[in-house]
Motif scaffolding. Structure first.
Motif, PDB file in Angstrom:
ATOM      1  N   UNK A 168      22.404  29.411  33.058  1.00 19.08           N
ATOM      2  CA  UNK A 168      23.866  29.425  33.079  1.00 19.08           C
ATOM      3  C   UNK A 168      24.427  30.053  34.340  1.00 19.08           C
ATOM      4  N   UNK A 169      23.569  30.480  35.278  1.00 18.09           N
ATOM      5  CA  UNK A 169      24.045  31.122  36.490  1.00 18.09           C
ATOM      6  C   UNK A 169      22.925  31.081  37.529  1.00 18.09           C
ATOM      7  N   UNK A 170      23.218  31.361  38.776  1.00 24.60           N
ATOM      8  CA  UNK A 170      22.226  31.179  39.851  1.00 24.60           C
ATOM      9  C   UNK A 170      20.915  31.933  39.630  1.00 24.60           C
ATOM     10  N   UNK A 171      20.972  33.098  38.970  1.00 20.78           N
ATOM     11  CA  UNK A 171      19.750  33.896  38.795  1.00 20.78           C
ATOM     12  C   UNK A 171      19.194  33.777  37.378  1.00 20.78           C
ATOM     13  N   UNK A 172      19.527  32.704  36.687  1.00 19.36           N
ATOM     14  CA  UNK A 172      19.131  32.560  35.293  1.00 19.36           C
ATOM     15  C   UNK A 172      17.610  32.553  35.123  1.00 19.36           C
ATOM     16  N   UNK A 173      16.890  31.892  36.019  1.00 25.26           N
ATOM     17  CA  UNK A 173      15.435  31.832  35.865  1.00 25.26           C
ATOM     18  C   UNK A 173      14.809  33.231  35.912  1.00 25.26           C
ATOM     19  N   UNK A 174      15.325  34.093  36.771  1.00 24.67           N
ATOM     20  CA  UNK A 174      14.829  35.477  36.824  1.00 24.67           C
ATOM     21  C   UNK A 174      15.125  36.186  35.509  1.00 24.67           C
ATOM     22  N   UNK A 175      16.311  35.947  34.977  1.00 24.04           N
ATOM     23  CA  UNK A 175      16.685  36.589  33.723  1.00 24.04           C
ATOM     24  C   UNK A 175      15.845  36.064  32.559  1.00 24.04           C
ATOM     25  N   UNK A 176      15.539  34.776  32.574  1.00 20.45           N
ATOM     26  CA  UNK A 176      14.702  34.207  31.517  1.00 20.45           C
ATOM     27  C   UNK A 176      13.341  34.880  31.499  1.00 20.45           C
ATOM     28  N   UNK A 177      12.754  35.077  32.672  1.00 18.07           N
ATOM     29  CA  UNK A 177      11.455  35.758  32.755  1.00 18.07           C
ATOM     30  C   UNK A 177      11.562  37.191  32.240  1.00 18.07           C
ATOM     31  N   UNK A 178      12.659  37.865  32.591  1.00 18.91           N
ATOM     32  CA  UNK A 178      12.844  39.253  32.162  1.00 18.91           C
ATOM     33  C   UNK A 178      13.024  39.343  30.649  1.00 18.91           C
ATOM     34  N   UNK A 179      13.738  38.368  30.076  1.00 13.84           N
ATOM     35  CA  UNK A 179      13.946  38.359  28.625  1.00 13.84           C
ATOM     36  C   UNK A 179      12.636  38.086  27.902  1.00 13.84           C
ATOM     37  N   UNK A 180      11.878  37.112  28.398  1.00 15.52           N
ATOM     38  CA  UNK A 180      10.591  36.815  27.774  1.00 15.52           C
ATOM     39  C   UNK A 180       9.637  38.011  27.870  1.00 15.52           C
ATOM     40  N   UNK A 181       9.783  38.800  28.918  1.00 13.95           N
ATOM     41  CA  UNK A 181       8.923  39.970  29.089  1.00 13.95           C
ATOM     42  C   UNK A 181       9.160  41.020  28.005  1.00 13.95           C
TER      43      UNK A 181
END
Length: 286
Positions: free
Chosen positions: A8-21
């Motif tokens: 949903x935003x430019x850094x979403x992929x980084x956030x997805x990894x952080x959430x999965x962590x």
């Protein structure tokens, strides 16, 4: 069907990894029996609901509850986690669907759960779980099973319920600590002689102090039924060929009558119940 992760935003992929962590951290903490590490994925004031409907008080409560599990029934087990979907509500807020499997030391499956969580990121700290609702899914076969035909036999609403067990113990306090720590039973009454009374919300467990000068042996002593009407039940027992239940001469308010079955096993009858904390509202809704 689960939705895919929704950038949903430019850094979403980084956030997805952080959430999965967060779920990876839970699994590592579980594997090491480290309750503090397991709880580190949750916010200090996380709104956490267990599969039984219990609500521990934030991260400290989550840690304390899992410390008991790791010392007791889930000692040596492993947790497999699978984040199924992440949906961003805002750049700093998302919902997460995740499934978990608890495995015995030999790899056998002990339980599967499904959780819906809300995760949040702030300017001063990383992603953490703010709300977490855990549940045990209904098996697909049960969901698709046809509804049974209406029975022609009326189920009595007054069916007696087994609600009490009593054990004569040499060290009731120590035994009560065991059942409290391993099985999370609640100690709700203690007699002056050290006898302890616990409950899981449905059934009470009486740990009666053994008297050295008495004739009652250590071990299982009796059980108890919660009935609607002790007089009617007494008549039914007499009609079945057993002695008439005797009124108990005791100051404890947990049972009014003592009865005996055809093989000599003692049991109590009580119309007002056996004490203890109120039962959970509805475990099926946890």
């Amino acid at each position: 069907m689960h939705e895919p992760d929704t950038p949903a935003h430019p850094h979403a992929q980084e956030d997805i990894l952080a959430i999965r962590a967060l779920w990876d951290t839970m699994a590592r903490g579980w594997a090491h029996g480290d309750a503090a590490r397991f709880a580190a994925s949750f916010a200090e004031d996380c709104d956490f609901t267990t599969v039984r409907g219990d609500k521990p008080a934030g991260r400290p409560g989550i840690e304390a509850g899992h410390a008991i599990l790791f010392r007791g029934p889930y000692k040596g087990t492993a947790l497999e986690t699978d984040v199924k979907a992440i949906r961003f509500l805002r750049v700093d807020l998302a919902t997460v669907e995740a499934e978990s499997t608890i495995r015995a030391p030999d790899g056998g499956e002990l339980a599967c759960t499904h959780a819906l969580a809300v995760v949040e990121r702030t300017a001063t700290r990383p992603w953490l779980i703010r709300a977490f609702h855990n549940m045990i899914p209904v098996p697909a076969a049960a969901q698709q099973a046809p509804q049974p035909q209406e029975s022609t036999v009326t189920e009595p609403s007054t069916r007696p319920k087994l609600r009490h067990l009593a054990i004569v113990a040499r060290a009731p306090e120590k035994l009560a600590e065991f059942y409290s720590s391993v099985f999370a039973m609640e100690l709700f009454h203690r007699d002056p002689d050290g006898s302890c009374f616990l409950s899981d919300g449905y059934l009470t467990l009486a740990l009666i102090k053994h008297q050295l000068d008495g004739e009652t042996p250590v071990g299982m002593n009796h059980f108890g039924f919660h009935v609607e009407n002790t007089a009617d039940m007494s008549d039914a027992l007499v009609a079945a060929g057993t002695p008439k239940p005797a009124e108990r001469s005791t100051s404890r308010p947990y049972a009014e009558y003592r009865a005996i079955d055809p093989e000599g096993n003692w049991f109590d009858l009580s119309a007002h119940g056996f004490g203890g904390p109120p039962p959970p509202a509805d475990p099926s809704q946890s």
